[in-house]
Design a protein around this motif. Sequence first.
Motif, PDB file in Angstrom:
ATOM      1  N   LEU A 194      33.925  51.021  45.892  1.00  0.00           N
ATOM      2  CA  LEU A 194      35.053  50.101  46.614  1.00  0.00           C
ATOM      3  C   LEU A 194      34.417  49.315  47.927  1.00  0.00           C
ATOM      4  CD1 LEU A 194      38.438  51.801  46.541  1.00  0.00           C
ATOM      5  CD2 LEU A 194      37.825  49.958  45.037  1.00  0.00           C
ATOM      6  N   ALA A 195      34.904  48.087  48.239  1.00  0.00           N
ATOM      7  CA  ALA A 195      34.114  47.309  49.170  1.00  0.00           C
ATOM      8  C   ALA A 195      35.261  46.933  50.136  1.00  0.00           C
ATOM      9  CB  ALA A 195      33.188  46.400  48.775  1.00  0.00           C
ATOM     10  N   ILE A 196      35.115  46.661  51.220  1.00  0.00           N
ATOM     11  CA  ILE A 196      36.152  45.960  52.330  1.00  0.00           C
ATOM     12  C   ILE A 196      36.416  44.471  51.585  1.00  0.00           C
ATOM     13  CG2 ILE A 196      36.452  44.744  54.399  1.00  0.00           C
ATOM     14  CD1 ILE A 196      34.238  46.758  55.692  1.00  0.00           C
ATOM     15  N   GLY A 197      37.814  44.489  51.306  1.00  0.00           N
ATOM     16  CA  GLY A 197      38.672  43.261  50.993  1.00  0.00           C
ATOM     17  C   GLY A 197      38.883  43.451  49.408  1.00  0.00           C
ATOM     18  N   ASP A 198      38.311  44.555  48.916  1.00  0.00           N
ATOM     19  CA  ASP A 198      38.795  44.895  47.334  1.00  0.00           C
ATOM     20  C   ASP A 198      40.341  44.865  47.295  1.00  0.00           C
ATOM     21  OD1 ASP A 198      36.124  44.560  46.415  1.00  0.00           O
ATOM     22  OD2 ASP A 198      35.981  46.644  46.041  1.00  0.00           O
ATOM     23  N   ARG A 199      40.976  44.205  46.163  1.00  0.00           N
ATOM     24  CA  ARG A 199      42.180  44.411  45.831  1.00  0.00           C
ATOM     25  C   ARG A 199      42.342  45.948  45.086  1.00  0.00           C
ATOM     26  NH1 ARG A 199      43.874  40.610  42.080  1.00  0.00           N
ATOM     27  NH2 ARG A 199      46.175  41.517  42.353  1.00  0.00           N
ATOM     28  N   VAL A 200      43.208  46.691  45.473  1.00  0.00           N
ATOM     29  CA  VAL A 200      43.311  48.083  44.766  1.00  0.00           C
ATOM     30  C   VAL A 200      44.862  48.424  44.540  1.00  0.00           C
ATOM     31  CG1 VAL A 200      41.456  48.954  46.072  1.00  0.00           C
ATOM     32  CG2 VAL A 200      43.526  48.966  47.322  1.00  0.00           C
ATOM     33  N   ARG A 201      44.849  49.367  43.530  1.00  0.00           N
ATOM     34  CA  ARG A 201      46.283  49.924  43.416  1.00  0.00           C
ATOM     35  C   ARG A 201      46.221  51.347  43.268  1.00  0.00           C
ATOM     36  NH1 ARG A 201      46.885  47.253  38.610  1.00  0.00           N
ATOM     37  NH2 ARG A 201      47.922  45.609  39.565  1.00  0.00           N
ATOM     38  N   ALA A 202      47.064  52.016  43.818  1.00  0.00           N
ATOM     39  CA  ALA A 202      47.079  53.515  43.971  1.00  0.00           C
ATOM     40  C   ALA A 202      47.296  54.321  42.441  1.00  0.00           C
ATOM     41  CB  ALA A 202      48.055  54.046  44.806  1.00  0.00           C
ATOM     42  N   ARG A 203      46.722  55.164  41.983  1.00  0.00           N
ATOM     43  CA  ARG A 203      47.132  56.440  41.211  1.00  0.00           C
ATOM     44  C   ARG A 203      46.979  57.573  41.715  1.00  0.00           C
ATOM     45  NH1 ARG A 203      42.931  59.307  39.059  1.00  0.00           N
ATOM     46  NH2 ARG A 203      40.956  58.268  39.183  1.00  0.00           N
ATOM     47  N   PHE A 204      47.384  58.764  41.228  1.00  0.00           N
ATOM     48  CA  PHE A 204      47.634  60.176  41.828  1.00  0.00           C
ATOM     49  C   PHE A 204      46.413  60.756  40.939  1.00  0.00           C
ATOM     50  CE2 PHE A 204      51.107  57.758  42.973  1.00  0.00           C
ATOM     51  CZ  PHE A 204      51.360  57.939  44.283  1.00  0.00           C
ATOM     52  N   THR A 205      45.846  61.848  41.862  1.00  0.00           N
ATOM     53  CA  THR A 205      44.855  62.948  41.053  1.00  0.00           C
ATOM     54  C   THR A 205      44.895  63.979  42.115  1.00  0.00           C
ATOM     55  OG1 THR A 205      42.725  62.908  40.145  1.00  0.00           O
ATOM     56  CG2 THR A 205      42.809  62.048  42.378  1.00  0.00           C
ATOM     57  N   GLN A 206      44.359  65.108  41.440  1.00  0.00           N
ATOM     58  CA  GLN A 206      44.109  66.372  42.062  1.00  0.00           C
ATOM     59  C   GLN A 206      42.788  66.186  42.966  1.00  0.00           C
ATOM     60  OE1 GLN A 206      46.100  69.269  42.076  1.00  0.00           O
ATOM     61  NE2 GLN A 206      47.617  67.796  41.350  1.00  0.00           N
ATOM     62  N   PHE A 207      42.933  66.831  44.155  1.00  0.00           N
ATOM     63  CA  PHE A 207      41.819  66.921  44.958  1.00  0.00           C
ATOM     64  C   PHE A 207      41.899  68.387  45.926  1.00  0.00           C
ATOM     65  CE2 PHE A 207      39.512  66.500  48.954  1.00  0.00           C
ATOM     66  CZ  PHE A 207      38.236  65.840  48.482  1.00  0.00           C
ATOM     67  N   ALA A 208      40.883  69.210  45.592  1.00  0.00           N
ATOM     68  CA  ALA A 208      41.049  70.481  46.269  1.00  0.00           C
ATOM     69  C   ALA A 208      42.372  71.068  46.294  1.00  0.00           C
ATOM     70  CB  ALA A 208      40.717  70.307  47.717  1.00  0.00           C
ATOM     71  N   GLY A 209      42.866  70.906  44.814  1.00  0.00           N
ATOM     72  CA  GLY A 209      44.042  71.724  44.518  1.00  0.00           C
ATOM     73  C   GLY A 209      45.366  71.143  45.084  1.00  0.00           C
ATOM     74  N   LYS A 210      45.216  69.751  45.607  1.00  0.00           N
ATOM     75  CA  LYS A 210      46.584  69.148  45.917  1.00  0.00           C
ATOM     76  C   LYS A 210      46.554  67.961  45.298  1.00  0.00           C
ATOM     77  CE  LYS A 210      47.042  71.744  50.177  1.00  0.00           C
ATOM     78  NZ  LYS A 210      47.077  71.386  51.517  1.00  0.00           N
ATOM     79  N   MET A 211      47.820  67.193  45.138  1.00  0.00           N
ATOM     80  CA  MET A 211      47.704  65.735  44.460  1.00  0.00           C
ATOM     81  C   MET A 211      47.710  64.853  45.471  1.00  0.00           C
ATOM     82  SD  MET A 211      50.661  63.727  42.274  1.00  0.00           S
ATOM     83  CE  MET A 211      51.933  64.342  43.088  1.00  0.00           C
ATOM     84  N   VAL A 212      46.839  63.714  45.425  1.00  0.00           N
ATOM     85  CA  VAL A 212      46.645  62.832  46.631  1.00  0.00           C
ATOM     86  C   VAL A 212      46.592  61.403  46.127  1.00  0.00           C
ATOM     87  CG1 VAL A 212      45.107  64.381  47.832  1.00  0.00           C
ATOM     88  CG2 VAL A 212      44.129  63.159  46.269  1.00  0.00           C
ATOM     89  N   PRO A 213      46.925  60.582  46.796  1.00  0.00           N
ATOM     90  CA  PRO A 213      46.750  59.101  46.346  1.00  0.00           C
ATOM     91  C   PRO A 213      45.351  58.618  46.186  1.00  0.00           C
ATOM     92  CG  PRO A 213      48.203  59.029  48.370  1.00  0.00           C
ATOM     93  CD  PRO A 213      47.509  60.687  48.123  1.00  0.00           C
ATOM     94  N   TYR A 214      44.935  57.752  45.108  1.00  0.00           N
ATOM     95  CA  TYR A 214      43.368  57.515  44.784  1.00  0.00           C
ATOM     96  C   TYR A 214      43.756  55.961  44.385  1.00  0.00           C
ATOM     97  CZ  TYR A 214      38.788  57.665  42.727  1.00  0.00           C
ATOM     98  OH  TYR A 214      37.558  57.426  42.463  1.00  0.00           O
ATOM     99  N   PHE A 215      42.854  55.321  45.274  1.00  0.00           N
ATOM    100  CA  PHE A 215      42.926  53.694  45.115  1.00  0.00           C
ATOM    101  C   PHE A 215      41.833  53.371  43.996  1.00  0.00           C
ATOM    102  CE2 PHE A 215      45.686  54.185  48.451  1.00  0.00           C
ATOM    103  CZ  PHE A 215      46.613  52.861  48.276  1.00  0.00           C
ATOM    104  N   GLU A 216      42.124  52.420  43.216  1.00  0.00           N
ATOM    105  CA  GLU A 216      41.243  51.790  42.205  1.00  0.00           C
ATOM    106  C   GLU A 216      41.370  50.257  42.444  1.00  0.00           C
ATOM    107  OE1 GLU A 216      41.351  54.674  38.424  1.00  0.00           O
ATOM    108  OE2 GLU A 216      42.971  53.439  38.817  1.00  0.00           O
ATOM    109  N   ARG A 217      39.895  49.789  42.216  1.00  0.00           N
ATOM    110  CA  ARG A 217      39.885  48.188  42.044  1.00  0.00           C
ATOM    111  C   ARG A 217      40.870  47.718  41.102  1.00  0.00           C
ATOM    112  NH1 ARG A 217      34.934  47.770  41.722  1.00  0.00           N
ATOM    113  NH2 ARG A 217      34.409  47.694  43.721  1.00  0.00           N
ATOM    114  N   VAL A 218      41.492  46.536  41.463  1.00  0.00           N
ATOM    115  CA  VAL A 218      42.372  45.934  40.517  1.00  0.00           C
ATOM    116  C   VAL A 218      41.577  44.894  39.758  1.00  0.00           C
ATOM    117  CG1 VAL A 218      44.313  44.130  40.109  1.00  0.00           C
ATOM    118  CG2 VAL A 218      44.461  46.276  41.679  1.00  0.00           C
ATOM    119  N   LYS A 219      41.477  45.042  38.524  1.00  0.00           N
ATOM    120  CA  LYS A 219      40.511  44.176  37.698  1.00  0.00           C
ATOM    121  C   LYS A 219      41.349  42.806  37.237  1.00  0.00           C
ATOM    122  CE  LYS A 219      38.180  48.119  35.784  1.00  0.00           C
ATOM    123  NZ  LYS A 219      37.844  48.931  36.805  1.00  0.00           N
TER     124      LYS A 219
END
Length: 120
Positions: A95-120
């Motif tokens: 990801l780069a500054i200015g990218d449009r993104v959308r959140a999904r959720f994933t596991q990180f170190a045993g906890k659910m966290v928001p995770y942003f991906e680039r909108v295509k």
Amino acid sequence: MSERKPADWTTGIEAILYQSCGTCGKVQYFRRGFCATCGASNVIEKRASGEGRVFATSLVCRAATPETRAHVPYNIVLVDTAEGFRMMAHGDDDLAIGDRVRARFTQFAGKMVPYFERVK
């Protein structure tokens, strides 16, 4: 009287909640019993769309804890959400500054966290 817990990612539900002031209309991401702008107590909890733009990005290459060691390297991003608040979360490494993104959720170190991906 006990305070109600938020029904969002911090409690295991796939949602990002924020607050809007019923008096001045300002939005805030950190849950409070009052508006940080005007001090009014009539804050309204709302569900965010999960969309926004990357404001900053930082690739973490050194594990802060033993639980995060398996995830290194990982990207931490600041996202300016469509609703007008800024939040910190995990995101794709490219990801780069200015990218449009959308959140999904994933596991990180045993906890659910928001995770942003680039909108295509």
